[in-house]
Motif scaffolding. Structure first.
Motif, short mmCIF file in Angstrom:
data_model
loop_
_atom_site.label_atom_id
_atom_site.label_comp_id
_atom_site.label_asym_id
_atom_site.label_seq_id
_atom_site.Cartn_x
_atom_site.Cartn_y
_atom_site.Cartn_z
N VAL A 154 0.88 -1.27 0.06
CA VAL A 154 0.07 0.00 0.02
C VAL A 154 0.83 1.39 -0.06
CG1 VAL A 154 -1.77 1.45 1.51
CG2 VAL A 154 -1.90 -1.09 1.26
N VAL A 155 0.67 2.30 -0.87
CA VAL A 155 1.58 3.64 -0.99
C VAL A 155 0.32 4.59 -0.87
CG1 VAL A 155 2.84 4.86 -2.38
CG2 VAL A 155 3.11 2.37 -2.35
N VAL A 156 0.53 5.32 0.30
CA VAL A 156 -0.30 6.52 0.48
C VAL A 156 0.70 7.73 -0.19
CG1 VAL A 156 -1.51 8.03 2.11
CG2 VAL A 156 -1.11 5.65 2.46
N ALA A 157 0.09 8.06 -1.51
CA ALA A 157 0.89 8.85 -2.21
C ALA A 157 0.46 10.47 -1.92
CB ALA A 157 0.95 8.61 -3.73
N GLU A 158 1.40 11.33 -1.77
CA GLU A 158 1.25 12.88 -1.43
C GLU A 158 1.28 13.51 -2.72
OE1 GLU A 158 3.75 13.66 1.85
OE2 GLU A 158 2.72 12.04 2.81
N THR A 159 1.92 12.92 -3.82
CA THR A 159 1.59 13.68 -5.06
C THR A 159 1.22 12.58 -6.20
OG1 THR A 159 3.94 13.21 -5.53
CG2 THR A 159 3.55 15.05 -4.44
N VAL A 160 0.86 13.16 -7.39
CA VAL A 160 0.58 12.57 -8.54
C VAL A 160 1.79 11.61 -8.83
CG1 VAL A 160 0.07 12.66 -11.09
CG2 VAL A 160 -1.30 14.05 -9.27
N GLU A 161 2.99 12.07 -8.81
CA GLU A 161 4.14 11.44 -9.29
C GLU A 161 4.55 10.37 -8.51
OE1 GLU A 161 4.18 14.85 -8.59
OE2 GLU A 161 3.64 15.25 -10.78
N GLN A 162 4.34 10.53 -7.35
CA GLN A 162 4.47 9.21 -6.34
C GLN A 162 3.63 8.09 -6.62
OE1 GLN A 162 3.91 10.59 -2.38
NE2 GLN A 162 6.07 11.49 -2.02
N ALA A 163 2.22 8.48 -6.79
CA ALA A 163 1.42 7.61 -7.27
C ALA A 163 1.71 6.77 -8.25
CB ALA A 163 0.01 8.20 -7.24
#
Ligand code: AMP
Ligand code: GLY
Length: 419
Positions: A154-163
Motif C-alpha cells: 500500500v502506498v499513500v501517495a502525497e503527489t501524483v508522481e509518487q502514485a
C-alpha cells in the motif's frame, strides 16, 4: 480437550496462551510456533503452515478438538477447506470467504454491492489506464496491490508522481509479483484509524473491544510501514456510537452479503476503519486476527475462550465477556533495521511474567540451552493493563528501560494519540 493453533508469531502466542488457561484444555499445540512459546507451556509442532496434509494427519493422530488458524496466507491457501474435507473443525474462513482479504478488488466489489461505506476506487491491470485515473483524481491518493503483500503493498501517495511511480512498480516492474498484477487505486480518507474485530459464524457475530495499531516503524508515525509496532485497546476516545454505527453500516451488511454470495463467513473478521467526517469507512478487511492487536485484545477477555470458540463453531450462543475497565497496551520490540534488513541471533532479555506479559514473535533457543535469541523482524512484545493509557505506557516503558535491548528498537509513543 486438545487444541492446535496454526502460525508462528506473537498473534499465535497470544491465542494459544489464552486457550491454555481454561479448565477443559489439556494441551495446546502450535504449528510451527516459535521457541519463546515453549516458556508458556505450549507444545511446538514442527510442521509448516502450508503443509496441510501433515497438519491434518497430526490433528487426527492427536485427537485435536479444533484448530485455530492465525495467518492470512494459510487461509488464502484453503487450509480450512482442507481441514473440513478431512472431517476436522477449524476456526477461520474458507478460501472463498477469506477472499475479503486476499483480493482487495473482491472486497471492494462486495462493499459496493452491499452498500458498505468505503473509499471511491478504480481497479486496473494496465499501467496507462491507472496513470490516467491517478492524473484525473489528483493527490493525495492511495495505490494498493490487489493481492496479499505482507502489509507492504500500500502506498499513500502525497503527489501524483509518487502514485504513478507506485503503479509503475506494481504493474510494470512486478515489485509484488502476482499480487501486484492488478492495482486498486482509491480516494485518500482523512480521519482517525481504528480496528474493529468480531468473532463470526454466518450472520452471528460478537464484537471485540476497539483497537488501534501503529503501523509505521518510528515515533510520530514516521518511517516505513511495518506489520505493526504496538497497539492498545479499547480506544478510549472513540464513542460507543461510532462502534454501533460501524456494526450497523459495515459488519452487518458485509456478513449478509457474504451469505448472499454463497460464502458464509466463519472466524475472526477484522475491519480496518477510518473515522471520516461522514462516519466510519472501510480501508480494508482482513480475514483473521490482527498482529499485534490480538496481543492486546485477548488479555481483556474474561470468559472461557476455548468454550467460546467451541460454541461459535457449533452455532451455539457463546457467553463472551470482556474487562470493562482500564486499557491494555503493548509495545513491539523489533530488530534494528526492520522492516528492511536486520540481524538475527541476538540475545533476548528474560521473559516477564505476571503484570507484564511477554509474547514472542521471532525467538529461538540457542543450541541446547533454553536462552532465547532473536530470529525475526518483530521479536517480542510487552503487554500490560492499567487504569489509563499513560499508566500503561509508564509500566511498559519502565520495564523496557530495565531490559538490555541492544540491537533492537521500539517506538516510545504507543498509545500517545489517546492522551
Ligand atoms: P493496509 O495495508 O490496507 O492496512 O494499508 C496500510 C495503511 O495505509 C493503513 O493502515 C492506512 O494508514 C493507510 N491507508 C490505506 N488506505 C487508505 C485510504 N484510502 N486513505 C487513507 N489512508 C489509507
Ligand atoms: N496489525 C495489522 C495486521 O495484522 O494486518
Amino acid at each position: 480437550m486438545k487444541l492446535l493453533v496454526v502460525g508462528s508469531g506473537g498473534r499465535e502466542h497470544a491465542i494459544a496462551k489464552k486457550l491454555l488457561e481454561y479448565r477443559d484444555v489439556e494441551q495446546v499445540f502450535v504449528a510451527p510456533g516459535n521457541d519463546g512459546m515453549a516458556l508458556d507451556g505450549l507444545d511446538l509442532v514442527n510442521i509448516g503452515i502450508s503443509e496441510h496434509s501433515r497438519l491434518i494427519e497430526f490433528a487426527k493422530e492427536n485427537d485435536i478438538a479444533w484448530s485455530f488458524i492465525g495467518p492470512d496466507d494459510a487461509l488464502a491457501a484453503g487450509i480450512v477447506d482442507d481441514f473440513n474435507q478431512a472431517g476436522l473443525k477449524a476456526f477461520g474462513p474458507s478460501r472463498l470467504a477469506a477472499e475479503l482479504e486476499w483480493s482487495k478488488d473482491f472486497a471492494k466489489e462486495i462493499m459496493v454491492k452491499y452498500g458498505v461505506p468505503t473509499a471511491a476506487y478504480g481497479t486496473f491491470s494496465e499501467f496507462e489506464e491507472a496513470k490516467a485515473y491517478i492524473e484525473k483524481q489528483g493527490a493525495p491518493i492511495v495505490v494498493k496491490a490487489d493481492g496479499l503483500a505482507l502489509g507492504k503493498g500500500v502506498v499513500v501517495a502525497e503527489t501524483v508522481e509518487q502514485a504513478v511511480e507506485a503503479a509503475h512498480e506494481m504493474l510494470l516492474d512486478n515489485k509484488f509479483g502476482d499480487s501486484g498484477a492488478r492495482v486498486v487505486i482509491e480516494e485518500f480518507l482523512d480521519g482517525e484509524e481504528f480496528s474493529l474485530f468480531a468473532f463470526v459464524n454466518g450472520d452471528r457475530f460478537y464484537i471485540m473491544p476497539t483497537a488501534q495499531d501503529h503501523k509505521r516503524a518510528y515515533d510520530g508515525d514516521k518511517g516505513p510501514n511495518t506489520g505493526g509496532m504496538g497497539a492498545y485497546a479499547p480506544v478510549p476516545h472513540l464513542p460507543q456510537s461510532v462502534v454501533d454505527q460501524s456494526v450497523e453500516t459495515i459488519i452487518k451488511p458485509v456478513l449478509k452479503g457474504m451469505i448472499a454470495e454463497g460464502r458464509p463467513y466463519l472466524g475472526v473478521l477484522y475491519a480496518g476503519l477510518i473515522l471520516t467526517a461522514d462516519g466510519p469507512k472501510v480501508i480494508e478487511f482482513n480475514s483473521r486476527f490482527g498482529d499485534p492487536e490480538t496481543q492486546i485484545i485477548l488479555p481483556r477477555l474474561t470468559s472461557d475462550f476455548a468454550q467460546n470458540i467451541t460454541d461459535i463453531l457449533d452455532k451455539k450462543e457463546p457467553t463472551i465477556t470482556w474487562l470493562d475497565e482500564g486499557v491494555t497496551l503493548g509495545v513491539v520490540v523489533a530488530s534494528e533495521g526492520y522492516p528492511l534488513d536486520y540481524e538475527k541471533g541476538l540475545p533476548l532479555p528474560e521473559k516477564t511474567d505476571g503484570d507484564i506479559i511477554t509474547y514472542y514473535a521471532g525467538a529461538k533457543f540457542t543450541g541446547n540451552s533454553r536462552a532465547l535469541l532473536s530470529n525475526g523482524g518483530r521479536v517480542y512484545m510487552l503487554v500490560t493493563t492499567a487504569d489509563t493509557v499513560s499508566a500503561a505506557q509508564k509500566k511498559i516503558y519502565d520495564q523496557l528501560e530495565k531490559q538490555d535491548t541492544t540491537g533492537f528498537f521500539y517506538r516510545t509513543d504507543i498509545g500517545s494519540k489517546a492522551l
